[in-house]
Write a protein that holds these residues in place. Structure first.
Motif, PDB file in Angstrom:
ATOM      1  N   LEU A  66     -71.209 -17.525  -0.964  1.00 56.12           N
ATOM      2  CA  LEU A  66     -69.965 -17.441  -1.729  1.00 56.12           C
ATOM      3  C   LEU A  66     -68.740 -17.794  -0.895  1.00 56.12           C
ATOM      4  CD1 LEU A  66     -70.728 -14.066  -3.540  1.00 56.12           C
ATOM      5  CD2 LEU A  66     -70.762 -16.335  -4.582  1.00 56.12           C
ATOM      6  N   ALA A  67     -68.907 -17.836   0.419  1.00 57.09           N
ATOM      7  CA  ALA A  67     -67.752 -18.008   1.296  1.00 57.09           C
ATOM      8  C   ALA A  67     -67.242 -19.442   1.322  1.00 57.09           C
ATOM      9  CB  ALA A  67     -68.111 -17.561   2.714  1.00 57.09           C
ATOM     10  N   ALA A  86     -66.851  -8.799   8.686  1.00 60.38           N
ATOM     11  CA  ALA A  86     -66.051  -9.013   7.482  1.00 60.38           C
ATOM     12  C   ALA A  86     -66.200 -10.469   7.074  1.00 60.38           C
ATOM     13  CB  ALA A  86     -64.588  -8.692   7.748  1.00 60.38           C
ATOM     14  N   LEU A  87     -66.338 -10.735   5.778  1.00 57.58           N
ATOM     15  CA  LEU A  87     -66.554 -12.090   5.277  1.00 57.58           C
ATOM     16  C   LEU A  87     -65.584 -12.377   4.137  1.00 57.58           C
ATOM     17  CD1 LEU A  87     -68.325 -14.685   5.319  1.00 57.58           C
ATOM     18  CD2 LEU A  87     -69.755 -13.568   3.575  1.00 57.58           C
ATOM     19  N   ASP A  88     -64.787 -13.434   4.303  1.00 62.42           N
ATOM     20  CA  ASP A  88     -63.832 -13.830   3.273  1.00 62.42           C
ATOM     21  C   ASP A  88     -64.526 -14.735   2.259  1.00 62.42           C
ATOM     22  OD1 ASP A  88     -61.648 -14.480   1.756  1.00 62.42           O
ATOM     23  OD2 ASP A  88     -60.681 -15.726   3.278  1.00 62.42           O
ATOM     24  N   ILE A  89     -64.641 -14.257   1.022  1.00 70.93           N
ATOM     25  CA  ILE A  89     -65.261 -15.067  -0.028  1.00 70.93           C
ATOM     26  C   ILE A  89     -64.245 -15.416  -1.112  1.00 70.93           C
ATOM     27  CG2 ILE A  89     -67.559 -14.117   0.437  1.00 70.93           C
ATOM     28  CD1 ILE A  89     -67.233 -12.461  -2.170  1.00 70.93           C
ATOM     29  N   SER A  90     -62.986 -15.580  -0.702  1.00 71.89           N
ATOM     30  CA  SER A  90     -61.934 -15.883  -1.670  1.00 71.89           C
ATOM     31  C   SER A  90     -62.173 -17.195  -2.403  1.00 71.89           C
ATOM     32  CB  SER A  90     -60.570 -15.913  -0.974  1.00 71.89           C
ATOM     33  OG  SER A  90     -60.255 -14.654  -0.419  1.00 71.89           O
ATOM     34  N   ALA A  91     -63.006 -18.066  -1.836  1.00 73.28           N
ATOM     35  CA  ALA A  91     -63.295 -19.350  -2.483  1.00 73.28           C
ATOM     36  C   ALA A  91     -64.132 -19.181  -3.747  1.00 73.28           C
ATOM     37  CB  ALA A  91     -64.025 -20.264  -1.500  1.00 73.28           C
TER      38      ALA A  91
END
Length: 305
Positions: A66-67, A86-91
């Motif tokens: 999802l990232a 921590a993983l940014d999946i804002s996309a």
């Protein structure tokens, strides 16, 4: 314990430059990943749950798709043999309802989540939110404007043109409760809801000590002069990334001259009324910050004197 403090993770700064170790931990089945979508942490359970919740610490391999190609992953630290990222999946478009996370939980604003999570999870998620937020704000070099690249497992960004190194920052903020005999000074910021009053606060400016910042802010915002300043406690505050330095200050008088550019109003709150407010009473429409804010703990400490 003051929320956002007491983080149990060993930050293993000595391991951050070991790319092989970091990458092995990213794939290790014993590691945990906390996804953040638009800076909202993932929580297990339904969105309408009103009771205690758990942070959505997932095993590697579930959320990474999802990232997207530019999704940021930051090593938060280790607890025993377990690494946390921590993983940014804002996309992702709607990760709570589409894809591998659908049906497992939901994303919630960090402030709202803090009222429902155990202290341990709040501290870890606060670190995660602050780190991802910093990366989102520092994709370009503030020195020359060129793109930056990530290094040290997320704890450094390096300019691709001038080689300047940039590190996550924490902004010091003084939050202070001025007291005079049996009363304390509270104010309502212009952005606060009607009836909500808190301790006064402001950023420490370059060349200032904590004590000088306390005295300056109290005088600028409320025209209150104070004598002795004493330290009480600090709180990491990931909105976006501050260290709240809680202090008490001894008022020299009860004269108030409110700067309406800073505050809507301010007044001296009697200790008896404060104790009633802390016990949950609503008096004259007044209310005070919730327990997640260090202001609440400053008020509580004064009421207990």
């Amino acid at each position: 314990m003051i929320p956002y403090s007491g983080n149990p993770l060993d930050r293993v700064s000595e391991k951050r430059t070991d790319n092989a170790w970091v990458e092995a931990k990213r794939r290790d089945p014993s590691s945990f990943v906390i996804p953040l979508w638009k800076l909202q942490p993932f929580l297990l359970g339904p969105e309408n749950a009103k009771g205690p919740l758990e942070a959505g610490f997932l095993r590697p391999g579930l959320a990474e798709a999802l990232a997207g190609p530019d999704g940021m992953s930051v090593l938060l630290g280790v607890e025993g043999e377990n690494a946390y990222f921590a993983l940014d999946i804002s996309a992702a478009r709607d990760p709570a309802n589409e894809g591998p996370l659908a049906g497992l939980g939901h994303f919630r604003d960090m402030r709202a989540a803090s009222a429902l999570l155990p202290d341990r999870d709040i501290a870890i998620l606060g670190q995660a939110k602050a780190m991802i937020d910093w990366h989102q704000r520092h994709r370009f070099c503030p020195r020359c404007g060129a793109p930056t690249t990530v290094a040290d497992a997320g704890y450094k960004r390096v300019c691709t043109r001038c080689d300047a190194e940039h590190f996550p920052r924490t902004d010091p903020v003084v939050i202070m409760l001025a007291t005079h005999e049996d009363s304390c000074l509270v104010g309502r910021g212009k952005q606060f809801p009607q009836g909500m009053f808190s301790a006064l606060a402001g950023f420490v400016e370059p060349g200032e000590t904590i004590e000088e910042a306390v005295r300056r802010e109290l005088f600028e915002e409320a025209g209150v002069k104070v004598g002795a300043v004493s330290y009480h406690a600090t709180q990491p505050w990931p909105f976006p990334s501050s260290l709240m330095i809680g202090c008490f200050a001894e008022g020299l008088s009860r004269d108030i001259v409110v700067d309406h550019n800073e505050l809507a109003e301010a007044f001296w709150l009697e200790k008896a009324k404060l104790r009633a407010l802390l016990e949950g009473e609503r008096i004259d429409g007044l209310w005070i910050p919730p327990k997640i804010a260090i202001a609440h703990h400053l008020l509580k400490a004064f009421a207990a004197r």
